[in-house]
Design an enzyme around this catalytic site. Structure first.
Site: not given
Lengths: 431, 431
Positions: B161, B82, B187, B168, B183
């Protein structure tokens, strides 16, 4: 203003500007700032704190979001005494006439009772015809005529505080000394008085349970009061046990009346004389506290202060004679005497439990919508420290409801022990 | 559960239980916890922090609020890489085929691009017929057939999330290492992979601008990844300057294809070989990184990895021939060459500005609703560190829109200087 930047500042522990604090209070009151941003700021404030300047700004911002009473037509030294709320607290009805009698202007706004705590406005409704909803002009007219007036808090004062108070309750942001100070002091500063005495109740029947915490809060309140231009003093007084002997509405007014006639219980005499003496020194009537207190106590015992009480009640339309003929006017269908089951001394009467019991009898409200039974209440035949013999009546319950008193409840209400306890009413005076 | 108590705990800096954290994430996702309570907790978390156990719990609670991919029918070692998002980042399209070629199972979920940052799913749509919306079963079937599949993020993952991320942003609670870690990691943990390589971009074109902060975040991500049972490594890579020479969609796929054919730019070769070598060691294909990297680089130069790329694209319905005949299929109406105005070395190409320019050309989206021009983009004829002579083409802009390039913009995009700068792609590897 970018409010997220304000949130980020307080999160980092930085000082907010006057403009930022005003923006928060006024825009939140208007609904432009959403709850989720307000609660984030409140949490940051709880953790990072507010300095004195920020607390003063927040207090004044709260005041600015509702009606203010400038009292511009009242000549003379304007005084006010506020209690943080307790059980059996009829002080204002004694303090007010004392100060009025010396020529101070007593300008006061009061609330109604909720749960175990009584409210001065409810008590005043003991007098048929009494109105406490006065226009600003009528309020000042009564003060100019009788040196004293008490009106009820309108729904249109400190709007930001009301909304923030409700939000704090559901967001874990109650215990901030800065937020508590601003909330209490803003309600006091709505009236433009000169002198202010705050009776900060401490103990089981009060919001503040602990003397150390109460002193910390008091020191903040004094600083903010002084910064806002007030002569301010704070009495820390005992609210483990009820004040005086009467708990209810008419029954407390009767006790205030009796006290003004010279027949009050010691704790109430002392508390009222102390509060009044502080105000009298603030207002320049006496040079020092001791002299003031002595003079007040002497005249109180002589019954010199009952006249201004009557004048004030009548000026606001109340029929004062009902209290002069109390026994005729305030009977209840039911009455129960609770007796001692052993010899000893009353070690302790639980103010909180007594307040809740009085509420059950009809003297208080469980919810804002409840109606009161003005005649209901409790009379303490014995107070904390009194010697009792088995079979003596300790207290009498009055109600128009059927009284469902179970003896088990006594253990919560009071204890009798072998040694005489120390109990004092005035814990400290800060100014 | 009394959520106000949870707020009070975190306000005091106390550790929350797994149950309390689960309650927060799941009930907030459902809408049972109001925004104003969630924002108060987020503020308390920002100030008081979360420990590693709490971050892991929050990460897993996020995962639990949406679909998960257990990959139960995929046999073998499952890997994933990622990127935290950059400009010109086509790494997955090179990394995937390399790993697949060695027998690792590349199971990947990707997103679309927004603003200056590209997205792998957009790039894959260069291939006509390519679908990235696969059922769980079809996803696993493609992996079992070709050792590799990339699907798009559904709207039904990590729901808590998503909602918290939005809150936020408007409550000044973005900069919490715990919240950021949860967060990002949630994922990644939606897919039940064995090995995970995170390419944490650092620099002007990335979310993390600073190497120190990036390392701190990476250390948290590694801990959470390990606690969640993953073999995890994090590469910190340079995103001051774009990766490779191509910025866009089809043009980046072409560069990935060229790289797999053995003709890639040095920085892209190095980055992809590093990521693949880490996964190959994680999966036990090689014993050590150096051997793995050397083997990968040799085969990459030989063009050995292009076959699995084609097989993967075709398994998901894509017409691979379009990229084999790139010049015929991806022409644009307009093209501009930007030339050097002096001799020197390319000191710096601004990744962020290049990404924004590519977006203006049609290669990226300003808002989620924009459609892309797959052929639009930028080709960097020169990269950071290259020597240039006045008049040399530095980069070429491609667009089907009229290109409004003003020479003043050049100063933002790149600088030419007299000395050759140091520039490296891999800043650090943490595991």
């Amino acid at each position: 203003m970018n409010f997220v930047q304000v949130l980020n500042k307080k999160k980092q522990g930085l000082e907010l500007t006057t403009e930022e604090i005003n923006y928060f209070a006024t825009e939140y009151a208007k609904g432009t700032i959403p709850d989720y941003q307000a609660s984030a700021l409140l949490m940051a404030i709880c953790i990072k704190g507010l300095n004195e300047r920020e607390i003063l700004d927040l207090t004044q911002a709260y005041v600015s979001t509702g009606d203010k009473y400038m009292l511009e037509n009242v000549k003379g030294y304007k005084v006010d005494k506020h209690s943080t709320g307790g059980v059996g607290d009829k002080t204002s009805l004694v303090y007010g006439p004392i100060c009025a009698s010396y020529g101070l202007k007593v300008c006061k706004m009061s609330g109604r009772g909720l749960a175990q705590t009584g409210g001065t406005i409810d008590k005043l409704e003991t007098f048929p015809g009494m109105t406490t909803e006065l226009s600003d002009k009528a309020f000042q007219d009564v003060i100019n005529k009788t040196n004293m007036s008490i009106i009820q808090q309108t729904s249109n004062i400190v709007l930001a505080d009301k909304k923030i108070y409700a939000l704090r309750d559901v967001t874990g942001t109650v215990d901030s000394i800065g937020l508590i100070t601003a909330s209490i002091m803003s309600k006091k500063l709505v009236l433009n008085n000169d002198g202010l005495v705050i009776d900060c109740k401490v103990g089981k029947g009060a919001f503040m349970k602990d003397l150390k915490e109460a002193k910390e809060l008091s020191n903040y309140m004094i600083k903010i009061g002084k910064m806002a231009g007030r002569d301010i003093a704070i009495m820390l007084t005992n609210m483990n046990t009820p004040l005086g002997k009467a708990i209810g509405n008419a029954i407390e007014v009767k006790e205030a009346y009796d006290t003004l006639l010279g027949n009050g219980p010691d704790d109430l005499n002392e508390l009222c004389a102390t509060a009044a003496a502080i105000s009298l020194v603030q207002g320049g009537i006496f040079k020092d506290f001791k002299t003031a207190e002595k003079d007040v106590l002497t005249k109180l015992k002589n019954g010199d202060f009952v006249k201004p009480f009557k004048e004030f009640v009548e000026a606001q339309g109340g029929d004062f004679s009902v209290i002069e003929n109390y026994d005729k006017n305030f009977t209840t269908k039911n009455k129960i005497e609770i007796k001692a089951d052993k010899d000893g001394f009353i070690e302790y009467i639980d103010a909180n439990e007594m307040g809740l019991l009085a509420m059950e009898l009809g003297a208080g409200r469980k919810t804002k919508e409840d109606t009161l039974d003005l005649a209901a209440g409790i009379y303490l035949e014995k107070q904390t420290g009194d010697a009792v013999k088995k079979g003596d009546v300790l207290f009498t319950l009055y109600s128009n409801k059927v009284i469902d008193y179970k003896s088990e409840i006594s253990d919560k209400l009071f204890t009798i022990n072998k040694t005489k306890p120390n109990s004092k009413i005035i814990l400290d005076i800060l100014q």
